[in-house]
Design a protein around this motif. Structure first.
Motif, short mmCIF file in Angstrom:
data_model
loop_
_atom_site.label_atom_id
_atom_site.label_comp_id
_atom_site.label_asym_id
_atom_site.label_seq_id
_atom_site.Cartn_x
_atom_site.Cartn_y
_atom_site.Cartn_z
N ALA A 1 13.42 -0.83 5.64
CA ALA A 1 13.67 0.20 6.66
C ALA A 1 14.30 -0.38 7.93
N LEU A 2 13.99 -1.64 8.21
CA LEU A 2 14.52 -2.28 9.41
C LEU A 2 15.82 -3.03 9.16
N GLY A 3 16.30 -3.00 7.91
CA GLY A 3 17.59 -3.62 7.61
C GLY A 3 17.51 -4.92 6.84
N GLY A 4 16.32 -5.33 6.41
CA GLY A 4 16.17 -6.54 5.63
C GLY A 4 16.60 -6.33 4.19
N ALA B 1 4.18 -4.82 -1.08
CA ALA B 1 4.87 -3.53 -1.09
C ALA B 1 5.07 -3.00 0.33
N GLU B 2 4.05 -3.17 1.18
CA GLU B 2 4.18 -2.74 2.58
C GLU B 2 5.25 -3.56 3.30
N MET B 3 5.26 -4.85 3.03
CA MET B 3 6.25 -5.74 3.64
C MET B 3 7.67 -5.32 3.26
N VAL B 4 7.87 -5.05 1.97
CA VAL B 4 9.20 -4.67 1.49
C VAL B 4 9.62 -3.33 2.08
N LEU C 1 5.81 2.18 -7.40
CA LEU C 1 6.98 1.89 -6.58
C LEU C 1 7.22 2.94 -5.52
N TYR C 2 6.17 3.68 -5.17
CA TYR C 2 6.29 4.70 -4.13
C TYR C 2 6.83 4.12 -2.84
N GLY C 3 7.86 4.72 -2.29
CA GLY C 3 8.41 4.31 -0.99
C GLY C 3 9.32 3.12 -1.04
N LEU C 4 9.58 2.57 -2.24
CA LEU C 4 10.44 1.39 -2.33
C LEU C 4 11.84 1.77 -2.76
N THR D 1 16.41 -10.65 9.70
CA THR D 1 15.46 -9.54 9.81
C THR D 1 14.39 -9.62 8.72
N GLY D 2 14.81 -9.80 7.48
CA GLY D 2 13.85 -9.87 6.39
C GLY D 2 12.89 -11.04 6.53
N VAL D 3 13.40 -12.19 6.95
CA VAL D 3 12.55 -13.36 7.11
C VAL D 3 11.53 -13.14 8.23
#
Length: 329
Positions: free
Chosen positions: A222-225, A214-217, A326-329, A176-178
């Motif tokens: 959120a999707l399980g990565g 940051a958007e990617m992370v 780090l907002y949202g991380l 998922t992360g990849v």
């Protein structure tokens, strides 16, 4: 399966890794050129291909006896391709997805498109992603990538299949992360290209890349990565290469948009697909469904699909309310 720039380069590396390799091409003239002249001028001009790399327009011939089937076709239209020649894939072959995009209609990543189109066990699919500009790989310049899947034996088989002397392959169970990294980096590269086309400097580029990460992370988590995946080759590594290299299709499209060209004109002039243009809407859809903020992605969608000027993307980002880093991380 697919003799575009990345499919051909991947085939070169498989040959150099000692694998008997056949490319399937849609066009007879490309298959003939690869077999007879050992070049693919339409996609990799001035690159000499190995004599041992075979090519054919017959999918059944290409797939006959294969234990690893590499899917190197764009996400758009892959279901139709798999419907046409999917039944010829050997039953237990490992399926390698090189797709770095998300389907706009169903919000599915490449591995999902492959397994669901073929109605097969998702564990058969391995995703390969990393900072792999096709022309450099075909020229045998040192590079590295990640093979991600849930079955270790399959990821290790893919690792062996493409680990050429100049191409290092790492395995990772976080598929998922990849996949999130491979898809999101194309969208951020469009934004980076726009910044370059508008004439902004290195500080701007660094900010776009970092905030894009940051958007990617945020989306990946959120999707399980796994967060660590995004600090690796399929995350920040691919992001840096795609955002900074003039060889990157998505950065090139963004750059031309920043210089004032229209999207339809840019796309019509290219013989290769810039996945980020179509995937940007799907990625934003995933973000909205997961409750994740992705302002750069939102701005790219506005430019590519709502007619906004690239300068509006920059203005919108600069005018956002102040937040912790780090907002949202």
């Amino acid at each position: 399966m697919g003799a575009g720039s990345w499919g051909t380069a991947f085939g070169v590396m498989c040959v150099d890794a000692g694998e008997p390799t056949t490319l399937w091409a849609r066009r007879e003239e490309i298959a003939t050129e690869i077999c007879e002249q050992h070049t693919n001028g339409a996609y990799l001009p001035e690159t000499r291909l190995p004599d041992a790399l075979e090519a054919t327009v017959d999918p059944e011939r290409a797939l006959d006896g294969a234990d690893v089937v590499v899917l190197a076709v764009p996400s758009v239209g892959i279901e139709a391709q798999l419907a046409a020649w999917g039944p010829a894939i050997p039953r237990d072959a490992t399926l390698v997805s090189l797709i770095k995009g998300v389907d706009v209609e169903t919000l599915r990543f490449g591995s999902q498109l492959v397994s669901e189109s073929l109605d097969c066990d998702p564990a058969r699919v391995v995703v390969v992603s990393g900072p792999n500009l096709a022309s450099e790989c075909a020229q045998r310049l040192p590079a590295a990538t990640v093979a991600a899947g849930s079955v270790e034996a399959r990821t290790e088989r893919v690792q062996r299949a493409v680990m050429a002397p100049y191409f290092r392959v790492y395995t990772n169970p976080d598929q998922t992360g990849v996949e999130v990294g491979g898809a999101v980096k194309n969208v951020i590269a469009l934004a980076a290209g726009m910044a370059h086309g508008l004439g902004f400097g290195d500080n701007t580029m660094a900010a776009v890349i970092t905030r894009g990460l940051a958007e990617m992370v945020r989306l990946g988590a959120a999707l399980g990565g796994q967060a660590l995946t995004f600090s690796g080759l399929a995350g920040v590594g691919d992001l840096v290469a795609t955002c900074t290299s003039p060889k990157s299709r998505n950065r090139t499209v963004g750059d031309r948009l920043g210089r004032g060209e229209r999207l339809d004109e840019v796309v019509a002039s290219m013989n290769m697909v810039a996945e980020g243009v179509k995937s940007s809407r799907a990625i934003l859809g995933l973000a909205e469904r997961a409750g994740v903020e992705m302002p750069i992605t939102q701005g790219v969608v506005a430019v590519c699909h709502a007619g906004h000027h690239p300068s509006e993307l920059v203005d919108g980002l600069l005018q956002r309310s102040a937040k912790p880093e780090l907002y949202g991380l």
